[in-house]
Design a protein around this motif. Structure first.
Motif, short mmCIF file in Angstrom:
data_model
loop_
_atom_site.label_atom_id
_atom_site.label_comp_id
_atom_site.label_asym_id
_atom_site.label_seq_id
_atom_site.Cartn_x
_atom_site.Cartn_y
_atom_site.Cartn_z
N LEU A 1 -50.25 85.85 12.58
CA LEU A 1 -49.39 86.23 13.70
C LEU A 1 -48.25 85.23 13.89
N LYS A 2 -48.56 83.94 13.77
CA LYS A 2 -47.53 82.91 13.95
C LYS A 2 -46.45 83.01 12.88
N THR A 3 -46.86 83.19 11.63
CA THR A 3 -45.86 83.27 10.56
C THR A 3 -45.07 84.57 10.65
N ARG B 1 -55.95 84.57 4.95
CA ARG B 1 -56.59 85.69 5.67
C ARG B 1 -57.42 86.54 4.71
N THR B 2 -56.90 86.76 3.51
CA THR B 2 -57.65 87.53 2.51
C THR B 2 -58.95 86.83 2.15
N GLU B 3 -58.86 85.51 1.95
CA GLU B 3 -60.06 84.74 1.63
C GLU B 3 -61.05 84.75 2.79
N ASP C 1 -76.00 80.61 14.15
CA ASP C 1 -75.32 79.31 14.07
C ASP C 1 -74.09 79.41 13.17
N ASP C 2 -74.22 80.12 12.07
CA ASP C 2 -73.11 80.31 11.14
C ASP C 2 -72.00 81.17 11.75
N PHE C 3 -72.36 82.00 12.71
CA PHE C 3 -71.38 82.88 13.34
C PHE C 3 -70.22 82.10 13.94
N THR C 4 -70.50 80.95 14.53
CA THR C 4 -69.43 80.15 15.14
C THR C 4 -68.38 79.78 14.11
N VAL C 5 -68.83 79.41 12.92
CA VAL C 5 -67.89 79.07 11.85
C VAL C 5 -67.09 80.30 11.44
N ILE C 6 -67.77 81.42 11.31
CA ILE C 6 -67.12 82.66 10.90
C ILE C 6 -66.12 83.12 11.96
N LEU C 7 -66.50 83.02 13.22
CA LEU C 7 -65.60 83.43 14.30
C LEU C 7 -64.34 82.57 14.31
N ASN C 8 -64.51 81.27 14.18
CA ASN C 8 -63.34 80.37 14.15
C ASN C 8 -62.46 80.67 12.95
N LEU C 9 -63.09 80.95 11.82
CA LEU C 9 -62.33 81.29 10.62
C LEU C 9 -61.53 82.57 10.85
N ASP C 10 -62.16 83.55 11.47
CA ASP C 10 -61.50 84.82 11.76
C ASP C 10 -60.30 84.60 12.69
N LEU C 11 -60.52 83.89 13.78
CA LEU C 11 -59.45 83.67 14.76
C LEU C 11 -58.33 82.80 14.20
N ASP C 12 -58.71 81.76 13.47
CA ASP C 12 -57.69 80.85 12.93
C ASP C 12 -56.78 81.55 11.94
N THR C 13 -57.37 82.37 11.06
CA THR C 13 -56.54 83.04 10.05
C THR C 13 -55.73 84.17 10.67
N ARG C 14 -56.30 84.84 11.66
CA ARG C 14 -55.51 85.85 12.39
C ARG C 14 -54.32 85.19 13.08
N ARG C 15 -54.58 84.07 13.71
CA ARG C 15 -53.51 83.36 14.43
C ARG C 15 -52.42 82.91 13.47
N ALA C 16 -52.81 82.41 12.31
CA ALA C 16 -51.83 81.95 11.33
C ALA C 16 -50.93 83.09 10.88
N VAL D 1 -45.73 82.58 5.18
CA VAL D 1 -46.30 83.92 5.32
C VAL D 1 -47.27 84.20 4.17
N ARG D 2 -46.86 83.89 2.97
CA ARG D 2 -47.72 84.12 1.80
C ARG D 2 -49.01 83.30 1.91
N ALA D 3 -48.88 82.04 2.33
CA ALA D 3 -50.05 81.18 2.46
C ALA D 3 -51.01 81.71 3.53
N ALA D 4 -50.44 82.15 4.65
CA ALA D 4 -51.28 82.68 5.74
C ALA D 4 -51.98 83.95 5.32
N GLU D 5 -51.27 84.81 4.60
CA GLU D 5 -51.88 86.07 4.15
C GLU D 5 -52.97 85.82 3.11
#
Length: 219
Positions: free
Chosen positions: A59-61, A164-166, A42-57, A157-161
């Motif tokens: 890439l976008k920046t 992503r680190t967090e 169940d927690d995986f869904t949250v982790i997956l979204n976190l992974d994808l959202d921060t990766r996307r951020a 860029v700094r905020a996105a990175e």
């Protein structure tokens, strides 16, 4: 049964846990171990979204940074051409040399952070008395606008990175918890199996083998 290397994709962990949960639920003697596995899934869904959202951020920046950098490069090249015209192609003239002491290709070779600094230096130089107001104002506003845009993007860029680190820390914690859960369940399965005369093969059957997990998770 070995722990999964934390460097592996979170989908490898998901595949293993999904298999593990189903196997536990299919065996009356082991299904009591399933609830914590279900919670991890169940927690995986949250982790997956976190992974994808921060990766996307990130890439976008990164994309925005590249575009702004190209615009700054183009505007500097335009100033370079105008400065050459101003001095009738005589590059030793102070009006040109003060702005461009290197070839234009060297001036625009940098990534955004350094290119913003270069543009700021040009803005400062354009404020010198040797340049007419007409020449100055033909280039200053655009450079100032692009420098402001560059600084904004660098902040993004700094905020996105940082995000992503967090996120990586949270993802690693979830992976570590999944490994700890798997190892604890394996130990209990081995112990319970020994009480009923089963071999370790019985405990092993509740876990997806490494090759199968990789085939599902890394696809």
């Amino acid at each position: 049964m070995r722990r999964i290397d934390p460097s592996r994709s979170i989908l490898v962990f998901w595949a293993d846990l999904t298999y593990h949960e189903a196997a536990l639920l299919a065996d009356d003697e082991a299904k009591h171990l399933a609830p914590p596995v279900s919670k991890a899934l169940d927690d995986f869904t949250v982790i997956l979204n976190l992974d994808l959202d921060t990766r996307r951020a990130v890439l976008k920046t990164t994309a925005k940074s590249g575009v702004v950098d190209i615009h700054i490069d183009g505007r500097i090249r335009k100033l370079h051409s105008a400065a050459l015209f101003l001095v009738n192609q005589v590059r030793k003239q102070p009006e040109f040399k003060s702005l461009f002491s290197e070839t234009i290709n060297k001036v625009v070779r940098y990534a955004l952070k350094r290119q913003v600094e270069v543009a700021e230096k040009l803005i400062e130089t354009l404020g010198m008395k040797m340049y007419s107001d007409e020449f100055r104002m033909a280039h200053l506003p655009d450079l100032q606008t692009l420098v402001a845009a560059g600084k904004t993007v660098l902040g993004e860029v700094r905020a996105a990175e940082m995000s992503r680190t967090e996120a990586r820390l949270d993802i690693r914690a979830w992976k570590d918890d999944a490994n700890a859960l798997r190892l604890a369940n394996y130990g209990e399965l081995v112990a319970n199996g020994a009480k009923t005369g089963r071999t370790r093969d019985w405990a092993d059957a509740f876990f997806l083998n490494t090759k199968s997990a990789a085939a599902v998770g890394d696809d």
